[in-house]
Write a protein that holds these residues in place. Structure first.
Motif, mmCIF file in Angstrom:
data_model
loop_
_atom_site.group_PDB
_atom_site.id
_atom_site.type_symbol
_atom_site.label_atom_id
_atom_site.label_comp_id
_atom_site.label_asym_id
_atom_site.label_seq_id
_atom_site.Cartn_x
_atom_site.Cartn_y
_atom_site.Cartn_z
ATOM 1 N N GLN A 59 0.827 -1.204 0.000
ATOM 2 C CA GLN A 59 0.000 0.000 0.000
ATOM 3 C C GLN A 59 0.865 1.258 0.000
ATOM 4 N N LYS A 60 0.235 2.364 -0.330
ATOM 5 C CA LYS A 60 0.924 3.649 -0.303
ATOM 6 C C LYS A 60 1.361 3.959 1.134
ATOM 7 N N ASN A 61 2.559 4.531 1.270
ATOM 8 C CA ASN A 61 3.152 4.866 2.574
ATOM 9 C C ASN A 61 3.507 3.620 3.398
ATOM 10 N N SER A 62 3.635 2.467 2.730
ATOM 11 C CA SER A 62 4.071 1.262 3.411
ATOM 12 C C SER A 62 5.275 0.698 2.661
ATOM 13 N N ASN A 63 5.739 -0.495 3.036
ATOM 14 C CA ASN A 63 6.831 -1.153 2.324
ATOM 15 C C ASN A 63 6.643 -2.658 2.413
ATOM 16 N N PHE A 64 7.545 -3.400 1.797
ATOM 17 C CA PHE A 64 7.423 -4.854 1.759
ATOM 18 C C PHE A 64 7.418 -5.460 3.151
ATOM 19 N N PHE A 65 8.316 -4.997 4.026
ATOM 20 C CA PHE A 65 8.474 -5.608 5.334
ATOM 21 C C PHE A 65 7.222 -5.446 6.199
ATOM 22 N N ARG A 66 6.681 -4.239 6.245
ATOM 23 C CA ARG A 66 5.477 -4.005 7.039
ATOM 24 C C ARG A 66 4.279 -4.749 6.452
ATOM 25 N N SER A 67 4.194 -4.745 5.108
ATOM 26 C CA SER A 67 3.078 -5.423 4.450
ATOM 27 C C SER A 67 3.139 -6.930 4.669
ATOM 28 N N ALA A 68 4.355 -7.499 4.651
ATOM 29 C CA ALA A 68 4.513 -8.943 4.863
ATOM 30 C C ALA A 68 4.125 -9.333 6.283
ATOM 31 N N ARG A 69 4.536 -8.525 7.253
ATOM 32 C CA ARG A 69 4.175 -8.821 8.643
ATOM 33 C C ARG A 69 2.667 -8.709 8.853
ATOM 34 N N PRO A 121 4.893 1.325 -4.407
ATOM 35 C CA PRO A 121 3.525 1.133 -3.918
ATOM 36 C C PRO A 121 2.652 0.507 -4.999
ATOM 37 N N HIS A 122 1.668 -0.274 -4.569
ATOM 38 C CA HIS A 122 0.721 -0.972 -5.443
ATOM 39 C C HIS A 122 1.338 -2.207 -6.114
ATOM 40 N N SER A 123 2.567 -2.562 -5.756
ATOM 41 C CA SER A 123 3.145 -3.813 -6.247
ATOM 42 C C SER A 123 2.502 -4.986 -5.506
ATOM 43 N N THR A 124 2.557 -6.161 -6.125
ATOM 44 C CA THR A 124 1.971 -7.345 -5.491
ATOM 45 C C THR A 124 2.955 -8.518 -5.498
ATOM 46 N N PHE A 125 2.967 -9.247 -4.403
ATOM 47 C CA PHE A 125 3.702 -10.493 -4.291
ATOM 48 C C PHE A 125 2.689 -11.631 -4.199
ATOM 49 N N ALA A 181 7.324 -20.679 -4.280
ATOM 50 C CA ALA A 181 7.483 -19.798 -5.441
ATOM 51 C C ALA A 181 7.006 -18.387 -5.135
ATOM 52 N N ILE A 182 7.537 -17.439 -5.914
ATOM 53 C CA ILE A 182 7.169 -16.021 -5.807
ATOM 54 C C ILE A 182 6.897 -15.489 -7.208
ATOM 55 N N LYS A 183 5.837 -14.714 -7.322
ATOM 56 C CA LYS A 183 5.585 -13.923 -8.528
ATOM 57 C C LYS A 183 5.416 -12.484 -8.082
ATOM 58 N N LEU A 184 6.327 -11.617 -8.501
ATOM 59 C CA LEU A 184 6.306 -10.211 -8.105
ATOM 60 C C LEU A 184 5.979 -9.338 -9.303
ATOM 61 N N ASN A 185 4.920 -8.528 -9.172
ATOM 62 C CA ASN A 185 4.587 -7.528 -10.180
ATOM 63 C C ASN A 185 4.935 -6.158 -9.623
ATOM 64 N N ASN A 186 5.887 -5.488 -10.280
ATOM 65 C CA ASN A 186 6.370 -4.193 -9.802
ATOM 66 C C ASN A 186 6.482 -3.224 -10.975
#
Length: 318
Positions: A71-81, A108-112, A132-137
């Motif tokens: 999300q906006k104003n977030s990052n991968f680490f916070r979003s994963a937790r 922001p708005h990327s998806t794992f 497996a991982i699929k990352l759209n960035n």
């Protein structure tokens, strides 16, 4: 991609404090890692030798998908937790894909999209393995898919990390003397650190470089005999000792699997063998365990299986 890839173990210990992923010690991370790697579940996964055995393995374990949305104003680490992933899961994701893109630069708005395998240990506890991982960035898609050797590769079966190593010699030749910090030396009969492994290799056997790099030293002494020191571009150093003949020169650039020497029986030995060492950050590590720290290129046979199994996995990511 960064020109100089940092060693993964350093990445884990240098994460920022505000992401709350710094471990108190390297030992705690190592023990947690080994706990998962040595599980019967993971061992069974790695013994799948063909497409049918892989399908059978999937049918006996639960496969599930998680999606992380940045999300906006977030990052991968916070979003994963926020999605309930623990530090081990997050560190596994870092190892799997950060050689392709830094997770600190995810927009922001990327998806794992993540695929996990779940083994039920008991009625209250499960064990999860990232498959497996699929990352759209920002319009670009990255894949990281686990092979049967436990490492992650892209959709073409490659991992372009500078940490690529080939450990074929450890599989082909018997280890006659293991890595041991308290070994009794067979000649002096005194406690003497054995900072590598001895491979029972007949004299005159071709010795191939286990990584890309540059020869930083060659020479002879009464203990090591003829020896070679090769420095990888990621600061990893490999040493080859008791050689019969050196086929390279100091300052020569070397490619993985290049012929660098003939094995022998020079120096202080009790018989023909190759003494092989790996050093990271000025510390010797056990080559027999090194495959958990490095990425091995897939063999042609492994690549065929990888494409068959990754096709099944990718169908789950849609």
């Amino acid at each position: 991609m960064l020109k100089e890839k940092k060693i993964f173990s350093n990445q884990l210990f240098n994460l920022k404090k505000h992401d709350q992923l710094i471990n108190n010690s390297k030992d705690s991370t190592k023990s947690e890692k080994n706990k998962h790697i040595n599980s019967s579940f993971f061992k069974n996964f790695m013994t799948c030798k063909n497409e049918s055995s892989f399908i059978s393995f999937l049918s006996n374990n639960t496969l599930f998908k998680k999606r992380i949305y940045i999300q906006k104003n977030s990052n991968f680490f916070r979003s994963a937790r926020k999605k309930g992933l623990n530090s081990f899961d997050i560190n596994t994701i870092i190892k799997a894909i950060e050689w392709q893109i830094s997770l600190r630069k995810i927009n922001p708005h990327s998806t794992f999209d993540l695929i996990f395998l779940r083994e039920k240990i008991n009625s209250k506890k499960n064990k999860n393995i990232l498959l497996a991982i699929k990352l759209n960035n920002i319009g670009k898609t990255y894949y990281a898919i686990r092979a049967m050797n436990g490492n992650f590769y892209d959709i073409n079966g490659f991992n372009k990390s500078n940490m690529i190593m080939n450990f074929a010699l450890l599989k082909k030749y018997r280890i006659s003397s293991s890595f041991n910090l308290h070994r009794i030396h067979p000649i002096t009969h005194r406690i003497s650190r054995h900072l590598g492994v001895d491979l029972a290799m007949p004299q005159g056997t071709l010795v191939l470089a286990t990584s890309n790099g540059k020869i930083i030293k060659t020479g002879f002494n009464k203990i090591s005999g003829f020896y070679i020191v090769l420095k990888n571009f990621n600061q990893c150093i490999t040493k080859y000792m008791h050689l019969k003949k050196i086929l390279v020169k100091t300052d020569q650039n070397i490619k993985i699997n290049q012929k660098i020497a003939l094995s022998g029986n020079s120096g202080r030995t009790t018989g023909p063998h190759l003494h092989y060492e790996i050093w990271m950050n000025k510390h010797a590590i056990n080559p027999a365990d090194a495959r958990f720290s490095f990425i091995e290129p897939l063999t042609p046979k492994e690549l065929i299986l990888y494409f068959k199994t990754s096709k099944i996995i990718l169908s789950k990511l849609k």
